[in-house]
Write an enzyme that holds these catalytic residues in place. Sequence first.
Site, mmCIF file in Angstrom:
data_model
loop_
_atom_site.group_PDB
_atom_site.id
_atom_site.type_symbol
_atom_site.label_atom_id
_atom_site.label_comp_id
_atom_site.label_asym_id
_atom_site.label_seq_id
_atom_site.Cartn_x
_atom_site.Cartn_y
_atom_site.Cartn_z
ATOM 1 N N ASP A 175 7.666 3.389 -11.721
ATOM 2 C CA ASP A 175 6.472 3.807 -10.982
ATOM 3 C C ASP A 175 6.365 5.324 -10.923
ATOM 4 O O ASP A 175 5.293 5.898 -11.094
ATOM 5 C CB ASP A 175 6.500 3.235 -9.565
ATOM 6 C CG ASP A 175 6.172 1.745 -9.534
ATOM 7 O OD1 ASP A 175 5.279 1.319 -10.280
ATOM 8 O OD2 ASP A 175 6.803 1.019 -8.764
ATOM 9 N N TYR A 191 -6.850 0.920 -9.586
ATOM 10 C CA TYR A 191 -7.543 1.079 -10.869
ATOM 11 C C TYR A 191 -8.709 0.105 -11.055
ATOM 12 O O TYR A 191 -9.259 -0.002 -12.144
ATOM 13 C CB TYR A 191 -6.565 0.959 -12.040
ATOM 14 C CG TYR A 191 -5.763 -0.328 -12.095
ATOM 15 C CD1 TYR A 191 -6.316 -1.508 -12.599
ATOM 16 C CD2 TYR A 191 -4.448 -0.354 -11.667
ATOM 17 C CE1 TYR A 191 -5.584 -2.668 -12.662
ATOM 18 C CE2 TYR A 191 -3.696 -1.520 -11.732
ATOM 19 C CZ TYR A 191 -4.269 -2.669 -12.234
ATOM 20 O OH TYR A 191 -3.536 -3.835 -12.292
ATOM 21 N N GLY A 249 -0.901 6.465 3.202
ATOM 22 C CA GLY A 249 -0.294 5.139 3.246
ATOM 23 C C GLY A 249 1.217 5.239 3.296
ATOM 24 O O GLY A 249 1.811 6.247 2.886
ATOM 25 N N ALA A 250 1.842 4.194 3.817
ATOM 26 C CA ALA A 250 3.303 4.190 3.965
ATOM 27 C C ALA A 250 3.904 2.872 3.505
ATOM 28 O O ALA A 250 4.982 2.496 3.951
ATOM 29 C CB ALA A 250 3.667 4.459 5.424
ATOM 30 N N ASN A 259 10.564 -1.803 -9.798
ATOM 31 C CA ASN A 259 9.464 -2.518 -10.447
ATOM 32 C C ASN A 259 9.897 -3.075 -11.799
ATOM 33 O O ASN A 259 9.077 -3.589 -12.545
ATOM 34 C CB ASN A 259 8.218 -1.627 -10.586
ATOM 35 C CG ASN A 259 8.241 -0.741 -11.824
ATOM 36 O OD1 ASN A 259 9.285 -0.175 -12.165
ATOM 37 N ND2 ASN A 259 7.106 -0.607 -12.486
ATOM 38 N N SER A 275 -0.913 -6.069 -16.523
ATOM 39 C CA SER A 275 0.335 -5.961 -17.282
ATOM 40 C C SER A 275 0.428 -6.977 -18.426
ATOM 41 O O SER A 275 0.867 -6.617 -19.533
ATOM 42 C CB SER A 275 1.536 -6.094 -16.345
ATOM 43 O OG SER A 275 1.636 -4.960 -15.509
ATOM 44 N N ASN A 303 -0.489 8.315 7.648
ATOM 45 C CA ASN A 303 -0.676 6.878 7.778
ATOM 46 C C ASN A 303 -1.201 6.549 9.166
ATOM 47 O O ASN A 303 -0.879 7.226 10.143
ATOM 48 C CB ASN A 303 0.652 6.139 7.543
ATOM 49 C CG ASN A 303 0.476 4.652 7.411
ATOM 50 O OD1 ASN A 303 -0.211 4.183 6.510
ATOM 51 N ND2 ASN A 303 1.096 3.892 8.293
ATOM 52 N N GLY A 339 -5.765 5.479 -11.331
ATOM 53 C CA GLY A 339 -4.643 4.557 -11.316
ATOM 54 C C GLY A 339 -4.380 3.905 -12.651
ATOM 55 O O GLY A 339 -3.261 3.438 -12.913
ATOM 56 N N LYS A 358 9.141 -5.826 -4.463
ATOM 57 C CA LYS A 358 9.863 -4.679 -5.038
ATOM 58 C C LYS A 358 11.155 -4.358 -4.293
ATOM 59 O O LYS A 358 12.173 -4.049 -4.914
ATOM 60 C CB LYS A 358 8.949 -3.451 -5.063
ATOM 61 C CG LYS A 358 7.861 -3.506 -6.119
ATOM 62 C CD LYS A 358 7.079 -2.204 -6.165
ATOM 63 C CE LYS A 358 6.075 -2.212 -7.298
ATOM 64 N NZ LYS A 358 5.374 -0.924 -7.427
#
Length: 279
Positions: A114, A221, A140-141, A99, A28, A163, A242, A78
Amino acid sequence: MSRTPLSRITGAALLGGIVGQPVSHSLSPVIHNAWLEAGGIDGTYAAFAPVDAAGFEALVAAGRAGLIAGVNVTAPFKEQAFAMADEAGTAARATGSANILVFEGGRARADSADGAGVLYALAEQAPQLTLKGASVVILGAGGAARAGAGALIEAGAALSILNRTRERAEALADDLGPAVSVAADAAVLEGADLVINALSVAPDIDLSALKPSAVVMDMTYKPVVTPLLAAAQARGLTTVDGLAMLIGQAAPSFEAIFRRPPPPLDLRALLLRHLGEAA
């Protein structure tokens, strides 16, 4: 005469940044400072790494005191960012996480880009995919899964969470509402139109279970072509990386923090050079 970075920064500079722990890996600052430089904008974008929740609270207090214009927020802050905000945008409320935090007049406003990043990446790299009515499996969770889910639900997709720990998946599904279910096992992959890896590691799934039209996305990414994406490409599947998601969420973040849209810039080429990867 060309402007130098030092001549661009004055006493009126806006300070933005990325907040996380760890955060040194984040791209970023590369993105936002490139935009600031390209636009000759009086501002800078730094990295903040509070050691804990109390440290994050101190940073929010600094923002409310007028020391910071706004920040992007990444793991593990977050959900805390959302909870601490005085007000929140629709995207943040949909997932209970943020975010983006923007500070003005002693108040903090939370939002989330996001989901916009996910939609941008899919539109750019899988334009043939129709999200309305699509079956989406999220691997995923955690916070990454939560972050992109709201926009997918709003686009009309049906989400299944796969998950390792079922209890975590059920907790996330409960938070996100009736458009989200918990997958019993990997058999859910057989009907998936889109599979999104929201884990920080390569998932252990059998890509041969996917139908030929399925799209595979990885929120990671580094590297841009992850082992999951490489395996999907070897099968002839459409893949979404990503890096495209990161680029997609960056523009609304910049506009929120620096109060203007970013200048034109080929971010993907810039980031691939920074990562030392070929286009």
